[in-house]
Scaffold this active site. Structure first.
Site, PDB file in Angstrom:
ATOM      1  N   HIS A 240      -8.740   7.164   2.876  1.00  0.00           N
ATOM      2  CA  HIS A 240      -9.089   7.274   4.422  1.00  0.00           C
ATOM      3  C   HIS A 240     -10.278   7.850   4.609  1.00  0.00           C
ATOM      4  O   HIS A 240     -10.305   8.875   5.330  1.00  0.00           O
ATOM      5  CB  HIS A 240      -7.862   7.778   5.207  1.00  0.00           C
ATOM      6  CG  HIS A 240      -7.554   7.271   6.554  1.00  0.00           C
ATOM      7  ND1 HIS A 240      -7.416   8.084   7.572  1.00  0.00           N
ATOM      8  CD2 HIS A 240      -7.319   6.095   7.136  1.00  0.00           C
ATOM      9  CE1 HIS A 240      -7.493   7.236   8.801  1.00  0.00           C
ATOM     10  NE2 HIS A 240      -7.373   6.083   8.463  1.00  0.00           N
TER      11      HIS A 240
ATOM     12  N   TRP B   2     -10.048  12.832   8.633  1.00  0.00           N
ATOM     13  CA  TRP B   2      -8.657  12.493   8.578  1.00  0.00           C
ATOM     14  C   TRP B   2      -8.527  11.170   7.801  1.00  0.00           C
ATOM     15  O   TRP B   2      -7.492  11.065   7.383  1.00  0.00           O
ATOM     16  CB  TRP B   2      -8.283  12.353  10.232  1.00  0.00           C
ATOM     17  CG  TRP B   2      -6.852  11.907  10.169  1.00  0.00           C
ATOM     18  CD1 TRP B   2      -5.603  12.587  10.235  1.00  0.00           C
ATOM     19  CD2 TRP B   2      -6.423  10.567  10.714  1.00  0.00           C
ATOM     20  NE1 TRP B   2      -4.549  11.784  10.077  1.00  0.00           N
ATOM     21  CE2 TRP B   2      -4.930  10.566  10.660  1.00  0.00           C
ATOM     22  CE3 TRP B   2      -6.844   9.320  11.154  1.00  0.00           C
ATOM     23  CZ2 TRP B   2      -4.098   9.508  11.060  1.00  0.00           C
ATOM     24  CZ3 TRP B   2      -6.142   8.306  11.514  1.00  0.00           C
ATOM     25  CH2 TRP B   2      -4.800   8.424  11.279  1.00  0.00           C
TER      26      TRP B   2
ATOM     27  N   TYR C  11      -2.822  11.831   6.057  1.00  0.00           N
ATOM     28  CA  TYR C  11      -2.778  10.293   6.447  1.00  0.00           C
ATOM     29  C   TYR C  11      -1.916   9.538   5.824  1.00  0.00           C
ATOM     30  O   TYR C  11      -1.630   9.185   4.580  1.00  0.00           O
ATOM     31  CB  TYR C  11      -4.433   9.805   6.482  1.00  0.00           C
ATOM     32  CG  TYR C  11      -4.203   8.503   6.493  1.00  0.00           C
ATOM     33  CD1 TYR C  11      -4.491   8.048   7.817  1.00  0.00           C
ATOM     34  CD2 TYR C  11      -4.214   7.358   5.584  1.00  0.00           C
ATOM     35  CE1 TYR C  11      -4.150   6.518   7.907  1.00  0.00           C
ATOM     36  CE2 TYR C  11      -4.241   6.106   5.634  1.00  0.00           C
ATOM     37  CZ  TYR C  11      -4.020   5.725   7.127  1.00  0.00           C
ATOM     38  OH  TYR C  11      -4.015   4.393   7.328  1.00  0.00           O
TER      39      TYR C  11
ATOM     40  N   ARG D 203     -13.679  -4.770   4.085  1.00  0.00           N
ATOM     41  CA  ARG D 203     -12.472  -4.587   5.028  1.00  0.00           C
ATOM     42  C   ARG D 203     -12.767  -4.004   6.216  1.00  0.00           C
ATOM     43  O   ARG D 203     -12.050  -3.235   6.981  1.00  0.00           O
ATOM     44  CB  ARG D 203     -11.416  -3.865   4.502  1.00  0.00           C
ATOM     45  CG  ARG D 203     -11.799  -2.401   3.968  1.00  0.00           C
ATOM     46  CD  ARG D 203     -10.572  -1.540   3.741  1.00  0.00           C
ATOM     47  NE  ARG D 203      -9.490  -1.156   4.653  1.00  0.00           N
ATOM     48  CZ  ARG D 203      -8.650  -1.699   4.979  1.00  0.00           C
ATOM     49  NH1 ARG D 203      -7.943  -3.212   4.559  1.00  0.00           N
ATOM     50  NH2 ARG D 203      -7.819  -1.382   5.937  1.00  0.00           N
TER      51      ARG D 203
ATOM     52  N   GLU E 232     -13.504  -0.348   6.967  1.00  0.00           N
ATOM     53  CA  GLU E 232     -12.768  -0.290   8.450  1.00  0.00           C
ATOM     54  C   GLU E 232     -13.686   0.589   9.576  1.00  0.00           C
ATOM     55  O   GLU E 232     -13.090   0.437  10.714  1.00  0.00           O
ATOM     56  CB  GLU E 232     -11.413   0.250   8.211  1.00  0.00           C
ATOM     57  CG  GLU E 232     -10.941   1.700   7.951  1.00  0.00           C
ATOM     58  CD  GLU E 232      -9.592   2.038   7.748  1.00  0.00           C
ATOM     59  OE1 GLU E 232      -8.792   1.247   7.276  1.00  0.00           O
ATOM     60  OE2 GLU E 232      -8.948   2.843   8.702  1.00  0.00           O
TER      61      GLU E 232
ATOM     62  N   GLU F 274      -4.334  -6.906   5.491  1.00  0.00           N
ATOM     63  CA  GLU F 274      -3.185  -5.827   5.980  1.00  0.00           C
ATOM     64  C   GLU F 274      -2.534  -6.592   7.209  1.00  0.00           C
ATOM     65  O   GLU F 274      -3.420  -7.003   8.093  1.00  0.00           O
ATOM     66  CB  GLU F 274      -4.094  -4.699   6.454  1.00  0.00           C
ATOM     67  CG  GLU F 274      -3.294  -3.610   6.777  1.00  0.00           C
ATOM     68  CD  GLU F 274      -3.924  -2.194   6.931  1.00  0.00           C
ATOM     69  OE1 GLU F 274      -3.506  -1.164   6.937  1.00  0.00           O
ATOM     70  OE2 GLU F 274      -5.297  -2.335   7.695  1.00  0.00           O
TER      71      GLU F 274
ATOM     72  N   GLU G 249      -9.018   1.993  -1.378  1.00  0.00           N
ATOM     73  CA  GLU G 249      -9.384   1.723  -0.164  1.00  0.00           C
ATOM     74  C   GLU G 249     -10.340   2.930   0.435  1.00  0.00           C
ATOM     75  O   GLU G 249      -9.611   3.984   0.380  1.00  0.00           O
ATOM     76  CB  GLU G 249      -8.299   1.431   0.743  1.00  0.00           C
ATOM     77  CG  GLU G 249      -8.722   1.019   2.230  1.00  0.00           C
ATOM     78  CD  GLU G 249      -7.505   1.119   3.091  1.00  0.00           C
ATOM     79  OE1 GLU G 249      -6.535   0.373   2.793  1.00  0.00           O
ATOM     80  OE2 GLU G 249      -7.326   1.079   4.520  1.00  0.00           O
TER      81      GLU G 249
ATOM     82  N   ARG H  46       0.922  -1.112  -0.034  1.00  0.00           N
ATOM     83  CA  ARG H  46      -0.055   0.093  -0.043  1.00  0.00           C
ATOM     84  C   ARG H  46       0.843   1.179  -0.087  1.00  0.00           C
ATOM     85  O   ARG H  46       1.823   1.557   0.804  1.00  0.00           O
ATOM     86  CB  ARG H  46      -0.852   0.033   1.101  1.00  0.00           C
ATOM     87  CG  ARG H  46      -1.993   1.021   1.059  1.00  0.00           C
ATOM     88  CD  ARG H  46      -2.624   1.265   2.638  1.00  0.00           C
ATOM     89  NE  ARG H  46      -1.693   2.144   3.639  1.00  0.00           N
ATOM     90  CZ  ARG H  46      -2.103   2.850   4.819  1.00  0.00           C
ATOM     91  NH1 ARG H  46      -3.336   2.405   5.047  1.00  0.00           N
ATOM     92  NH2 ARG H  46      -1.506   3.577   5.149  1.00  0.00           N
TER      93      ARG H  46
HETATM   94  O1  KDG Z   1      -6.989   3.969  14.312  1.00  0.00           O
HETATM   95  C1  KDG Z   1      -6.974   4.258  13.158  1.00  0.00           C
HETATM   96  C2  KDG Z   1      -6.501   3.353  12.030  1.00  0.00           C
HETATM   97  O2  KDG Z   1      -6.563   1.975  12.416  1.00  0.00           O
HETATM   98  C3  KDG Z   1      -6.334   3.533  10.721  1.00  0.00           C
HETATM   99  O3  KDG Z   1      -6.044   4.773  10.541  1.00  0.00           O
HETATM  100  C4  KDG Z   1      -5.588   2.737   9.928  1.00  0.00           C
HETATM  101  O4  KDG Z   1      -6.640   3.315   7.844  1.00  0.00           O
HETATM  102  C5  KDG Z   1      -6.011   2.292   8.477  1.00  0.00           C
HETATM  103  C6  KDG Z   1      -5.584   1.283   7.642  1.00  0.00           C
HETATM  104  O5  KDG Z   1      -5.972   1.366   6.567  1.00  0.00           O
HETATM  105  O6  KDG Z   1      -4.679   0.493   8.456  1.00  0.00           O
HETATM  106 MG    MG Z   2      -7.412   2.445   6.271  1.00  0.00          MG
END
Ligand code: KDG
Ligand code: MG
Length: 469
Positions: free
Chosen positions: A279, A469, A221, A350, A329, A406, A303, A209
């Protein structure tokens, strides 16, 4: 009277939040706990008169005797759940870590959920899941679902240990010899991303990634900002005790990301699988443009393009692009997954097993996804503990529609407190055949690393307004 768990003085003295046990708690002057324990005893009595009592290979009936909630910071904060049973030496370990809100989950576990578990049959995982999810009327949300996941993992661990089998065997046995893994390559410029990616490939990864800083903006991020990539890899202990402010602007982001992948394809070739994490920070039309612009570079997936509230907007991205999409996520409800899967608006689901209710929830998501040709890509960052990573892999290697996993490498200090967990070899993750999930917690070591308040960064636009974020 109610003693707030977030009382840091108390935390500091204890170093960790270890319940001496809810047996002790029920004996404490906290009258509401005594009432809860009595109610639970009644509920448990009703449950254990069923024919399932003692039905495991003729073994005697099993009961939960103690629930310990351990908050510790070996490099970053983790909330661990240890469930003890009437069988000598038989216990399960789960992970209930929610980055930046650890104490809220610990409080929910200690004060609300633990009293409900004492005396229950730990082998009745689905019933316990339903009881804790639907039973209290108030359901869902990241705090409750993370707490539930911690319990769920500990119960699967117990079931595996009692059966003498690794959890993946209880889930139906192996469908594959390992779980294809991806790691992160981030940098302040293209050359640094390339350098980190090359090191990952040398280590055996086949999937990377890639994230790059946006020129002129402070922090983005997944990129190191002013820190080295290692320091930025997500160590909460290095994070601010109040949120750092990062800056984001969509226009330069949308310009630089396709250029990054053009560069990486030119330097690294076609063989490596490349991924990118948005993100949840884009608007639908911005995401559609990015997915379209990335098509020539054949990403494994793009993602989490959109905020979790905007599931129907994935239609717009689909109309404009063939770039594979992953999402989920930030979901903490099984039902969040339904529209995206059943309309085939994504290619990879995911969810975070640790935030959606554990293995019991993940099995259902995976099966729903299988029916609609969607694959799994469970969230696997450093801010969930080794038990959740282990649970990820137990599910990955036992389902037919696994996609990718991941993963992170935990530092030695974390392994000192939490041992076991999946291993990486030649691009794949695997779990050992030890019974249960394969992780354990060293409670004495946990005490040496007391909780440290830490927040994720927050992001703002140049005009000062709040940005995802
Ligand atoms: O706590 C936030 C993280 O888990 C996140 O920012 C991680 O986006 C993330 C990832 O894809 O691993
Ligand atoms: Mg992520």
């Amino acid at each position: 009277m109610h003693q707030p768990i977030s009382n840091l003085g108390w935390l500091g003295r204890r170093g960790f939040l270890g319940l001496a046990g809810v047996t002790a708690l029920a004996d404490s002057p906290l009258s509401h706990n005594r009432v809860a324990a009595a109610l639970v005893a009644k509920d448990t009595l009703a449950q254990n008169t069923g024919s399932s009592a003692g039905s495991s290979r003729g073994l005697p009936p099993l009961k939960i005797t103690d629930v310990r909630v351990i908050v510790t910071c070996p490099d970053r904060n983790y909330v661990l759940v240890k469930i003890l049973t009437t069988e000598s030496g038989l216990y399960g370990v789960g992970d209930a870590t929610l980055n930046g809100r650890e104490l809220a989950v610990a409080e929910d576990l200690e004060k609300h959920l633990a009293p409900l578990l004492i005396g229950r049959d730990p082998e009745r995982i689905e019933d316990t899941w339903q009881y804790l999810y639907r039973g209290p009327y108030w359901r869902g949300g990241p705090i409750q679902m993370t707490a539930l996941a911690g319990i769920d993992l500990a119960l699967w661990d117990i079931k595996g240990k009692r059966a003498g089998m690794p959890v993946y065997q209880l889930l139906g046995g192996r469908t594959r010899m390992g779980a294809l893994a991806y790691t992160h390559a981030s940098g302040r410029d293209f050359a640094e991303v390339e350098d980190v990616a090359r090191r990952a490939l040398e280590r055996g990864f086949k999937c990377v990634r890639a994230q790059v800083a946006i020129p002129g903006l402070e922090g983005t991020y997944g990129t190191p900002g002013n820190k080295t990539p290692e320091a930025a890899a997500g160590r909460v202990a290095n994070m601010a005790s109040l949120p750092e402010i990062e800056a984001f602007e969509p226009a330069p982001y949308l310009r630089i990301v396709p250029k990054l992948f053009e560069y990486l394809r030119a330097k690294l070739g076609q063989e490596v699988e490349l991924l990118h994490d948005c993100h949840e920070k884009l608007d639908p039309i911005q995401a559609a443009r990015l997915a379209h612009d990335l098509e020539p570079y054949h990403l494994f997936f793009l993602e989490d393009c959109l905020r979790p509230e905007y599931k129907e907007s994935f239609r717009l991205i689909r109309e404009h692009s063939t770039t594979p999409l992953a999402m989920g996520e930030l979901f903490n409800s099984l039902w969040d997954c339904v529209p995206l899967i059943k309309e085939q608006l994504i290619d990879y689901i995911r969810c975070d097993l640790g935030h959606i209710g554990g293995i019991t929830a993940a099995r259902k998501v995976a099966t729903l996804a299988e029916l609609f040709q969607v694959r799994t890509a469970w969230h696997g960052p450093g801010d969930i503990g080794p038990s959740t990573h282990a649970a990820n892999v137990h599910v990955d290697i036992s389902i037919p529609n696994f996609g990718i996993q991941e993963m992170v490498f935990f530092p030695d200090v974390t392994r000192e407190v939490i041992s076991g967990g999946p291993e990486f070899k030649d691009g794949y993750m695997n779990v050992s055949d030890v019974p249960g999930l394969g992780c354990d917690v060293n409670e004495e070591a946990a005490k040496r690393y007391p909780y440290r308040r830490a927040y994720l960064p927050t992001a703002r636009r140049r005009d000062g307004s709040v940005q995802d974020w």
